[in-house]
Design an enzyme around this catalytic site. Structure first.
Site, PDB file in Angstrom:
ATOM      1  CG  ASP A  76       1.365  -5.804   5.802  1.00 60.38           C
ATOM      2  OD1 ASP A  76       1.338  -4.570   5.726  1.00 60.38           O
ATOM      3  OD2 ASP A  76       0.548  -6.465   6.472  1.00 60.38           O
ATOM      4  CE  LYS A  93       0.730  -3.344  -1.258  1.00 59.11           C
ATOM      5  NZ  LYS A  93       0.657  -4.343  -0.197  1.00 59.11           N
ATOM      6  N   GLY A 134       1.081   0.898   4.741  1.00 62.66           N
ATOM      7  CA  GLY A 134       2.386   1.314   5.229  1.00 62.66           C
ATOM      8  C   GLY A 134       3.441   0.702   4.347  1.00 62.66           C
ATOM      9  CG  HIS A 135       4.119   1.406   0.787  1.00 62.03           C
ATOM     10  ND1 HIS A 135       3.601   0.154   0.642  1.00 62.03           N
ATOM     11  CD2 HIS A 135       3.324   2.229   0.096  1.00 62.03           C
ATOM     12  CE1 HIS A 135       2.524   0.235  -0.119  1.00 62.03           C
ATOM     13  NE2 HIS A 135       2.335   1.485  -0.452  1.00 62.03           N
ATOM     14  CD  GLN A 195      -5.208  -1.143   2.187  1.00 62.64           C
ATOM     15  OE1 GLN A 195      -5.776  -0.758   1.182  1.00 62.64           O
ATOM     16  NE2 GLN A 195      -4.696  -0.292   3.054  1.00 62.64           N
TER      17      GLN A 195
HETATM   18  P1  GDP Z   1       4.121  -3.090   1.694  1.00 57.70           P
HETATM   19  O1  GDP Z   1       3.038  -2.389   2.419  1.00 57.70           O
HETATM   20  O2  GDP Z   1       3.593  -4.167   0.794  1.00 57.70           O
HETATM   21  O3  GDP Z   1       5.060  -2.168   0.982  1.00 57.70           O
HETATM   22  O4  GDP Z   1       4.984  -3.877   2.749  1.00 57.70           O
HETATM   23  P2  GDP Z   1       5.720  -3.308   4.058  1.00 57.70           P
HETATM   24  O5  GDP Z   1       6.590  -2.205   3.673  1.00 57.70           O
HETATM   25  O6  GDP Z   1       4.752  -3.154   5.153  1.00 57.70           O
HETATM   26  O7  GDP Z   1       6.535  -4.587   4.463  1.00 57.70           O
HETATM   27  C1  GDP Z   1       7.615  -4.976   3.832  1.00 57.70           C
HETATM   28  C2  GDP Z   1       8.754  -5.072   4.806  1.00 57.70           C
HETATM   29  O8  GDP Z   1       9.604  -6.073   4.368  1.00 57.70           O
HETATM   30  C3  GDP Z   1       9.587  -3.823   4.879  1.00 57.70           C
HETATM   31  O9  GDP Z   1      10.117  -3.672   6.174  1.00 57.70           O
HETATM   32  C4  GDP Z   1      10.704  -4.081   3.876  1.00 57.70           C
HETATM   33  O10 GDP Z   1      11.899  -3.399   4.166  1.00 57.70           O
HETATM   34  C5  GDP Z   1      10.886  -5.549   4.034  1.00 57.70           C
HETATM   35  N1  GDP Z   1      11.269  -6.262   2.831  1.00 57.70           N
HETATM   36  C6  GDP Z   1      10.869  -6.013   1.554  1.00 57.70           C
HETATM   37  N2  GDP Z   1      11.398  -6.939   0.730  1.00 57.70           N
HETATM   38  C7  GDP Z   1      12.120  -7.776   1.509  1.00 57.70           C
HETATM   39  C8  GDP Z   1      12.884  -8.966   1.246  1.00 57.70           C
HETATM   40  O11 GDP Z   1      13.011  -9.428   0.126  1.00 57.70           O
HETATM   41  N3  GDP Z   1      13.468  -9.569   2.336  1.00 57.70           N
HETATM   42  C9  GDP Z   1      13.355  -9.089   3.600  1.00 57.70           C
HETATM   43  N4  GDP Z   1      13.948  -9.755   4.599  1.00 57.70           N
HETATM   44  N5  GDP Z   1      12.648  -7.988   3.871  1.00 57.70           N
HETATM   45  C10 GDP Z   1      12.040  -7.351   2.850  1.00 57.70           C
END
Ligand code: GDP
Length: 445
Positions: free
Chosen positions: A10, A13, A37-38, A243
């Site tokens: 999370d 990515k 989940g992205h 992950q």
């Molecule tokens: P992933 O599985 O690694 O892609 O991560 P997720 O998508 O589950 O979680 C990332 C969350 O953080 C999402 O809701 C993004 O919109 C948000 N996000 C990503 N980069 C940033 C950031 O630099 N700042 C903030 N506040 N939110 C971010």
């Protein structure tokens, strides 16, 4: 290039892949399933993906679900429909014919297995991912290509189903016993032990999957070859991990890990390319740490600061909605992840969340229960479980970072924080996230 999570998942990515995908020919997922989940926010519109690679928002890029991914066809078709409704074309989506399918019995087994473990449960997403990988290793898996041949599909489902029915029956008996022992009231109909679950009817399952096959057929391909063609033509291919390093089946905090290998090396197996096809590895880390589900988490904050991070960072899972556990940046664990993946660079996301939460702390070593100093990530789980982190304190910042776009826009304390991280783990921070929006990033040299 490979992009992987550097912590417990999370890390954001999706957004980084979305940004780096601009210059790529293809984006390839190589492991995991719809337990990932992205979330990508583009022009104010939020897109959530569980299975489809983040690059799908570009109409001119090939998006690949590699052979190492496990695919729940129902979920995949749901995502395809959702994207079509939002006006996003999925014409360039390719699914490896060799990827394994998550079948209804995998989902049932995952849930039953976790329930049986009770307090010892791993905290899986109960989507059937682990049981599906188990069947793959047992050579009882059903693959995407099997959807295209009804006869083979039926034979394989029959072969796979026998042991599952047995296991599910045993789990149901055990569950009833457990419930009786704790005097739990049995409401409604007793759990079916002898009556077969309608979801496990071979005929229904075959019919349903044949129809999934018809719908997915235009997307099914030899995806390894597709990657070779792009790589041999010197095009950039992004291998997108789901992950993260500390959840790796081999190198993470087993058994509290995912059922695949999310580290960079696994991109070769999960996509069908050679190690020397990988020119660069980027790790994505949050400016703090979070973890979903059970398992050791040395820098966890179970206090007001932890609550503030969760609130400010909206730390709730994309897939399950579960509240994530939050804590300080763990540089011992991050340095381990950097080496394990042989990362070339880091993207640090969500730095904006730390605004107003100073002074900031970063774990620089652990101390074992016996008082020994641990400079590196302990391989022994008992040691890790009882290790306490020792922190370096760094000045915080109160400025809102949401509008920062250039390196000069970031406050000095934020620069110092990033520099400290980078020097500690030995790789440069190339990209910083300052908000959820696609443009809310600062590129550093
Ligand atoms: P992933 O599985 O690694 O892609 O991560 P997720 O998508 O589950 O979680 C990332 C969350 O953080 C999402 O809701 C993004 O919109 C948000 N996000 C990503 N980069 C940033 C950031 O630099 N700042 C903030 N506040 N939110 C971010």
């Amino acid at each position: 290039m490979v992009i992987v999570g550097a912590q417990w998942g999370d890390e954001g990515k999706g957004k980084v892949v979305d940004l780096l995908a601009r210059d790529a020919e293809a984006i390839v997922r190589f492991q995991g399933g719809n337990n990932a989940g992205h979330t990508i926010v583009r022009d104010g519109e939020e897109f959530k993906f569980h299975l489809i690679p983040s690059g799908i928002l570009y109409s001119d890029k090939t998006c690949v679900i590699g052979n190492g991914v496990v695919v729940d066809p129902r979920v995949l078709l749901g995502e395809i429909d959702g994207l079509r409704r939002a006006g996003v074309s999925v014409a360039n989506l390719r699914i490896s014919a060799n990827a394994h399918l998550i079948m209804p019995y995998h989902v049932l087994l995952d849930t039953a297995g976790e329930t049986k473990l009770g307090k010892l449960s791993i905290g899986t997403t109960r989507r059937g991912i682990g049981p599906c990988y188990a069947d793959k290793a047992l050579r009882l898996g059903i693959r995407v290509q099997d959807l295209l041949d009804e006869k083979i599909l039926r034979t394989k489902i029959r072969a796979a189903l026998g042991p599952k029915q047995q296991a599910l029956r045993e789990l149901a008996v055990q569950r009833r016993k457990q419930r009786k022992e704790v005097g739990e009231e049995m409401r409604g109909a007793p759990e079916a032990v002898d009556t077969p679950d309608p979801r496990l009817d071979v005929h229904t399952m075959v019919e349903e999957h044949v129809s999934f096959g018809h719908r997915l057929e235009p997307h099914i391909a030899d995806t390894a070859r597709l990657c070779w063609e792009a790589l041999d033509a010197d095009k950039t291919v992004i291998f997108e991990g789901a992950q993260a390093a500390l959840l790796d089946l081999d190198h993470g905090t087993y058994p509290f890990v995912t059922s695949s290998n999310p580290i960079a090396g696994a991109a070769t197996v999960g996509a069908g390319v050679g190690p020397t096809d990988i020119s660069e590895v980027w790790g994505i880390a949050k400016a703090y740490a979070t973890r979903v589900g059970a398992g050791p988490f040395p820098t966890e904050l179970e206090d007001e600061t932890g609550d503030r991070i969760v609130e400010r960072g909206h730390e709730f899972g994309t897939t399950t909605g579960r509240r994530r556990r939050a804590g300080w940046m763990d540089l011992v664990a991050l340095r381990y992840a950097v080496r394990l993946n042989r990362m070339d660079a880091l993207a640090v996301t969500k730095l904006d969340v730390l605004s107003g939460i100073g002074p900031l702390r970063v774990a620089v070593r652990y101390r074992s229960k016996e008082g020994a100093v641990l400079d590196s990530f302990p391989y022994h789980q008992s040691i890790l479980h009882s290790a306490t982190p020792e922190y370096e304190e760094l000045p915080g910042f109160d400025e809102d970072l949401g509008e920062c776009r250039e390196r000069e826009d970031l406050p000095a304390a934020a620069h110092d924080y990033l520099r400290y991280i980078s020097e500690f783990v030995g790789v440069p921070v190339r990209l910083v996230g300052v908000g959820p929006g696609r443009d809310q990033v600062v590129w550093l040299d």
